[in-house]
Design a protein around this motif. Sequence first.
Motif, PDB file in Angstrom:
ATOM      1  N   PHE A  86       0.804  -1.223   0.000  1.00 25.69           N
ATOM      2  CA  PHE A  86       0.000   0.000   0.000  1.00 25.69           C
ATOM      3  C   PHE A  86       0.837   1.274   0.000  1.00 25.69           C
ATOM      4  O   PHE A  86       0.341   2.350   0.316  1.00 25.69           O
ATOM      5  CB  PHE A  86      -0.987   0.017   1.165  1.00 25.69           C
ATOM      6  CG  PHE A  86      -2.292  -0.607   0.806  1.00 25.69           C
ATOM      7  CD1 PHE A  86      -3.172   0.074  -0.012  1.00 25.69           C
ATOM      8  CD2 PHE A  86      -2.612  -1.878   1.231  1.00 25.69           C
ATOM      9  CE1 PHE A  86      -4.371  -0.493  -0.374  1.00 25.69           C
ATOM     10  CE2 PHE A  86      -3.809  -2.454   0.874  1.00 25.69           C
ATOM     11  CZ  PHE A  86      -4.695  -1.768   0.065  1.00 25.69           C
ATOM     12  N   TRP A  87       2.121   1.118  -0.343  1.00 26.46           N
ATOM     13  CA  TRP A  87       2.944   2.306  -0.512  1.00 26.46           C
ATOM     14  C   TRP A  87       2.295   3.210  -1.559  1.00 26.46           C
ATOM     15  O   TRP A  87       1.758   2.687  -2.527  1.00 26.46           O
ATOM     16  CB  TRP A  87       4.329   1.852  -0.968  1.00 26.46           C
ATOM     17  CG  TRP A  87       5.358   2.920  -1.060  1.00 26.46           C
ATOM     18  CD1 TRP A  87       6.177   3.366  -0.059  1.00 26.46           C
ATOM     19  CD2 TRP A  87       5.716   3.666  -2.230  1.00 26.46           C
ATOM     20  NE1 TRP A  87       7.009   4.339  -0.533  1.00 26.46           N
ATOM     21  CE2 TRP A  87       6.746   4.551  -1.860  1.00 26.46           C
ATOM     22  CE3 TRP A  87       5.260   3.704  -3.554  1.00 26.46           C
ATOM     23  CZ2 TRP A  87       7.344   5.436  -2.751  1.00 26.46           C
ATOM     24  CZ3 TRP A  87       5.839   4.589  -4.443  1.00 26.46           C
ATOM     25  CH2 TRP A  87       6.860   5.438  -4.050  1.00 26.46           C
ATOM     26  N   PRO A  88       2.318   4.524  -1.442  1.00 17.05           N
ATOM     27  CA  PRO A  88       3.002   5.280  -0.392  1.00 17.05           C
ATOM     28  C   PRO A  88       2.132   5.563   0.833  1.00 17.05           C
ATOM     29  O   PRO A  88       2.550   6.290   1.707  1.00 17.05           O
ATOM     30  CB  PRO A  88       3.314   6.600  -1.102  1.00 17.05           C
ATOM     31  CG  PRO A  88       2.181   6.792  -2.043  1.00 17.05           C
ATOM     32  CD  PRO A  88       1.768   5.424  -2.489  1.00 17.05           C
ATOM     33  N   PHE A  89       0.918   4.994   0.860  1.00 15.95           N
ATOM     34  CA  PHE A  89       0.056   5.176   2.021  1.00 15.95           C
ATOM     35  C   PHE A  89       0.678   4.539   3.242  1.00 15.95           C
ATOM     36  O   PHE A  89       0.745   5.108   4.316  1.00 15.95           O
ATOM     37  CB  PHE A  89      -1.278   4.506   1.730  1.00 15.95           C
ATOM     38  CG  PHE A  89      -2.428   5.439   1.807  1.00 15.95           C
ATOM     39  CD1 PHE A  89      -2.451   6.586   1.032  1.00 15.95           C
ATOM     40  CD2 PHE A  89      -3.493   5.194   2.648  1.00 15.95           C
ATOM     41  CE1 PHE A  89      -3.518   7.468   1.100  1.00 15.95           C
ATOM     42  CE2 PHE A  89      -4.560   6.063   2.723  1.00 15.95           C
ATOM     43  CZ  PHE A  89      -4.569   7.195   1.948  1.00 15.95           C
TER      44      PHE A  89
ATOM     45  N   PHE B 197      -1.708   0.491  11.008  1.00 20.42           N
ATOM     46  CA  PHE B 197      -1.792   1.692  11.838  1.00 20.42           C
ATOM     47  C   PHE B 197      -2.479   2.855  11.111  1.00 20.42           C
ATOM     48  O   PHE B 197      -2.536   3.968  11.624  1.00 20.42           O
ATOM     49  CB  PHE B 197      -0.394   2.110  12.290  1.00 20.42           C
ATOM     50  CG  PHE B 197       0.298   1.051  13.116  1.00 20.42           C
ATOM     51  CD1 PHE B 197      -0.151   0.760  14.400  1.00 20.42           C
ATOM     52  CD2 PHE B 197       1.364   0.325  12.600  1.00 20.42           C
ATOM     53  CE1 PHE B 197       0.465  -0.231  15.159  1.00 20.42           C
ATOM     54  CE2 PHE B 197       1.985  -0.671  13.354  1.00 20.42           C
ATOM     55  CZ  PHE B 197       1.537  -0.947  14.635  1.00 20.42           C
ATOM     56  N   LEU B 198      -2.977   2.584   9.905  1.00 22.86           N
ATOM     57  CA  LEU B 198      -3.570   3.652   9.103  1.00 22.86           C
ATOM     58  C   LEU B 198      -5.090   3.644   9.190  1.00 22.86           C
ATOM     59  O   LEU B 198      -5.716   2.599   9.277  1.00 22.86           O
ATOM     60  CB  LEU B 198      -3.174   3.487   7.640  1.00 22.86           C
ATOM     61  CG  LEU B 198      -1.689   3.562   7.333  1.00 22.86           C
ATOM     62  CD1 LEU B 198      -1.467   3.296   5.856  1.00 22.86           C
ATOM     63  CD2 LEU B 198      -1.118   4.906   7.727  1.00 22.86           C
TER      64      LEU B 198
ATOM     65  N   GLY C  56     -11.661   7.631  11.384  1.00 22.01           N
ATOM     66  CA  GLY C  56     -11.132   8.067  12.668  1.00 22.01           C
ATOM     67  C   GLY C  56     -10.458   6.947  13.439  1.00 22.01           C
ATOM     68  O   GLY C  56      -9.902   7.173  14.507  1.00 22.01           O
ATOM     69  N   LYS C  57     -10.521   5.709  12.903  1.00 22.82           N
ATOM     70  CA  LYS C  57      -9.868   4.584  13.576  1.00 22.82           C
ATOM     71  C   LYS C  57      -8.981   3.819  12.604  1.00 22.82           C
ATOM     72  O   LYS C  57      -9.367   3.556  11.466  1.00 22.82           O
ATOM     73  CB  LYS C  57     -10.921   3.628  14.142  1.00 22.82           C
ATOM     74  CG  LYS C  57     -11.553   4.158  15.406  1.00 22.82           C
ATOM     75  CD  LYS C  57     -12.421   3.115  16.066  1.00 22.82           C
ATOM     76  CE  LYS C  57     -12.999   3.680  17.363  1.00 22.82           C
ATOM     77  NZ  LYS C  57     -14.002   2.792  17.936  1.00 22.82           N
ATOM     78  N   SER C  58      -7.817   3.428  13.088  1.00 23.97           N
ATOM     79  CA  SER C  58      -6.934   2.623  12.252  1.00 23.97           C
ATOM     80  C   SER C  58      -7.432   1.179  12.230  1.00 23.97           C
ATOM     81  O   SER C  58      -8.276   0.777  13.041  1.00 23.97           O
ATOM     82  CB  SER C  58      -5.506   2.681  12.799  1.00 23.97           C
ATOM     83  OG  SER C  58      -5.446   1.979  14.021  1.00 23.97           O
ATOM     84  N   LEU C  59      -6.875   0.396  11.325  1.00 25.54           N
ATOM     85  CA  LEU C  59      -7.289  -1.000  11.212  1.00 25.54           C
ATOM     86  C   LEU C  59      -7.030  -1.758  12.509  1.00 25.54           C
ATOM     87  O   LEU C  59      -7.860  -2.549  12.956  1.00 25.54           O
ATOM     88  CB  LEU C  59      -6.567  -1.669  10.035  1.00 25.54           C
ATOM     89  CG  LEU C  59      -6.943  -1.123   8.641  1.00 25.54           C
ATOM     90  CD1 LEU C  59      -6.022  -1.698   7.566  1.00 25.54           C
ATOM     91  CD2 LEU C  59      -8.399  -1.427   8.300  1.00 25.54           C
ATOM     92  N   ILE C  60      -5.885  -1.515  13.156  1.00 24.84           N
ATOM     93  CA  ILE C  60      -5.600  -2.245  14.400  1.00 24.84           C
ATOM     94  C   ILE C  60      -6.539  -1.789  15.526  1.00 24.84           C
ATOM     95  O   ILE C  60      -6.967  -2.606  16.360  1.00 24.84           O
ATOM     96  CB  ILE C  60      -4.103  -2.123  14.810  1.00 24.84           C
ATOM     97  CG1 ILE C  60      -3.771  -3.153  15.898  1.00 24.84           C
ATOM     98  CG2 ILE C  60      -3.737  -0.740  15.273  1.00 24.84           C
ATOM     99  CD1 ILE C  60      -2.286  -3.249  16.226  1.00 24.84           C
TER     100      ILE C  60
ATOM    101  N   GLU D  61       0.481   4.032  21.538  1.00 27.40           N
ATOM    102  CA  GLU D  61      -0.125   5.315  21.223  1.00 27.40           C
ATOM    103  C   GLU D  61      -1.552   5.123  20.718  1.00 27.40           C
ATOM    104  O   GLU D  61      -2.468   5.831  21.110  1.00 27.40           O
ATOM    105  CB  GLU D  61       0.735   5.936  20.122  1.00 27.40           C
ATOM    106  CG  GLU D  61       0.514   7.366  19.776  1.00 27.40           C
ATOM    107  CD  GLU D  61       1.427   7.716  18.602  1.00 27.40           C
ATOM    108  OE1 GLU D  61       0.889   7.895  17.493  1.00 27.40           O
ATOM    109  OE2 GLU D  61       2.669   7.767  18.776  1.00 27.40           O
ATOM    110  N   GLN D  62      -1.724   4.117  19.848  1.00 28.19           N
ATOM    111  CA  GLN D  62      -3.045   3.927  19.243  1.00 28.19           C
ATOM    112  C   GLN D  62      -4.010   3.187  20.169  1.00 28.19           C
ATOM    113  O   GLN D  62      -5.227   3.351  20.039  1.00 28.19           O
ATOM    114  CB  GLN D  62      -2.905   3.183  17.909  1.00 28.19           C
ATOM    115  CG  GLN D  62      -2.164   4.008  16.854  1.00 28.19           C
ATOM    116  CD  GLN D  62      -2.578   3.654  15.437  1.00 28.19           C
ATOM    117  OE1 GLN D  62      -3.191   2.629  15.194  1.00 28.19           O
ATOM    118  NE2 GLN D  62      -2.229   4.509  14.491  1.00 28.19           N
TER     119      GLN D  62
END
Lengths: 379, 379
Positions: free
Chosen positions: A18-21, A30-31, A37-41, A71-72
């Motif tokens: 998924f580069w460059p995302f 983590f995206l 508003g929420k990452s996949l993890i 952090e997440q």
Amino acid sequence: MKQNNYCVIMAGGIGSRFWPFSRNKRPKQFLDFFGTGKSLIQMTVDRFRPIVPMDHILIVTNVIYKNLVLEQIPDLKESQILCEPARRNTAPCIAYAVAHIKAMVFEQVTGRKMQENEDVDWDDDKMNANIIVAPSDHLILQESAFQQVIKKGLRFIAEHDTLLTLGMKPTRPETGYGYIQMMPGDDSLRKVKTFTEKPNLELAQVFVQSGEFLWNSGIFLWNLRTIRHEIKKNLPDIANKFLAGEWMMGTDKEEEFIQGMFPTCPNISIDYGVMEKAESVHVLIADFGWSDLGTWGSLYDLSEKDEKQNVALKCQAHFYESTGNIVALPEGQLAAIRGLKDYIVAESDGVLMICPKSEEQQIRQFVADAEVQGDGKYN
Amino acid sequence: MKQNNYCVIMAGGIGSRFWPFSRNKRPKQFLDFFGTGKSLIQMTVDRFRPIVPMDHILIVTNVIYKNLVLEQIPDLKESQILCEPARRNTAPCIAYAVAHIKAMVFEQVTGRKMQENEDVDWDDDKMNANIIVAPSDHLILQESAFQQVIKKGLRFIAEHDTLLTLGMKPTRPETGYGYIQMMPGDDSLRKVKTFTEKPNLELAQVFVQSGEFLWNSGIFLWNLRTIRHEIKKNLPDIANKFLAGEWMMGTDKEEEFIQGMFPTCPNISIDYGVMEKAESVHVLIADFGWSDLGTWGSLYDLSEKDEKQNVALKCQAHFYESTGNIVALPEGQLAAIRGLKDYIVAESDGVLMICPKSEEQQIRQFVADAEVQGDGKYN
């Protein structure tokens, strides 16, 4: 919520497709892909909250992502993050989590830490536990259907010494997934006949038409006793490495032990190393809007399209004489695009990529070239 | 450097053809196109510094860009920025500058301000001055050749009551420029035979082959007496409007006068309003690497290309199976581009544009559509 349910979330991937995302310093899991508003993890952890006690959720990740995880998911304790010092695929990852859970169960049952070389009767029912293993970077659309399936699976593996995998009802002849062939039957819980690698298109079409094949989701359920036995039987080398340091799990010796030992493990997947060889493997047929989000193409397929079949993720896009594109820019950006057909246009953190959807396997080359010139800035 | 040389730099354009690089709030002349560290207007001012006293350089611009001019050229006094309250093309712009220069010359000669209705003998040689008029947003590559030409032109107009324009030796049959046909002769200074509008390609080819035609650069030289007479004769309406408020120039009444009067001027170019009608017009043949930077295509033509004829401006770009593209991203960004041929890829301040080079006239539509949705954010 049973006190002996455990969940292992695998979050060590670097998601370079998924580069460059997705970047080395912030991979896919983590995206916030969809701007929710929420990452996949974060979404993955949230899905397990009603099923597994929060302090029984373990994240296995590369040591470089430890702070990102904290952090997440701030309500995790540091001890719940198992850090891999090297990338060794899923079998060593799961073996590590199993060793760690053994120590947790021991302490929960006895009220004390295990001692070195202590003789424990692990086959005692008291020492058993239910374990769910799940990737951190998949998309699941129907959360409550997912939770129903997981609960059904948990009930089954609590009572059966079998490995259970979730098989997704295929909706198209996808060549990017592995398939599971199941034995005939009426129930949604079946014995597995075979696992197959990613098929070509013809074969995938046959699989889907037959009705006997499911997509292999990489979500597993088993009890501690069963996975312990199966790893020991099928991957004795890895099993023995972890057995030697089991008593150090959950102590201040764990990190040093893993640092020295983990990199000596072979690189092997749990599918190849255990699932395909195990005595008893079942599959639970599931259907809750799942994707492994493995490619830009799969993200395109999943996303809402405008009347010209274009997708704009997180940004505004004006399309002119353009069809079938997926555009993902930083939030709040605008794109004006003319004369593009079936392209990926993705920008993140100082890198813009433009590539035909049909050639996205070339992204690996872009990343490699970016790496050479950017001193790590662009990869 | 003669104390009666004046320079008028026209900087009122909005340069929408370079969207999204050039924006309403920061048009083309204020941009550092080539990553040299200087904007086009800064380079324009710098070219005149050895030729014209700094306090004789006037910038005519829209009132909304006044602060941008002061910021980019901090050694200008506020009084050197003539603010247009409306866009009225080059003739009113130049008439305004001429009125302002008259007041400056009067004060320099007499040591005092002009009085209302004062009878001044403007044809007195003492009251004359040399004036250069130049756009702020053109590219000139050979600065010293430019300065030699300007000096030669200044010597000529100091001694001749004629309008002088710089004509560029054409290097290709460009259809984006107006052309000047010159009278036969041996000198680089010729009488002008005709001005022509932008030709079609066939005609442009004939022009270039004939050797009689030059590109019209829009850079003019004349003395104050001559331009004063020619504006009065050919644009009496505009001339009278400015004559009425001439005594207010350089005073605290100037701004109010211009605010009320300027918008009442007709929208007319100096070429159409004066040059094509004037009695005596000369052209000075010049060759110093000039472009009006009117389009992305012209910027592409001017820029250094790689072996696949791709151009990357201010950014790094990796091209795969791609030829003939121009890519301009914010400094330090990386682009990885596959499968594009002859496209413009430009990003600036939250807007990405992708468009075939051959269709860049569509940019106007993109800007209009962006305007509707962005509340002014994107245009």
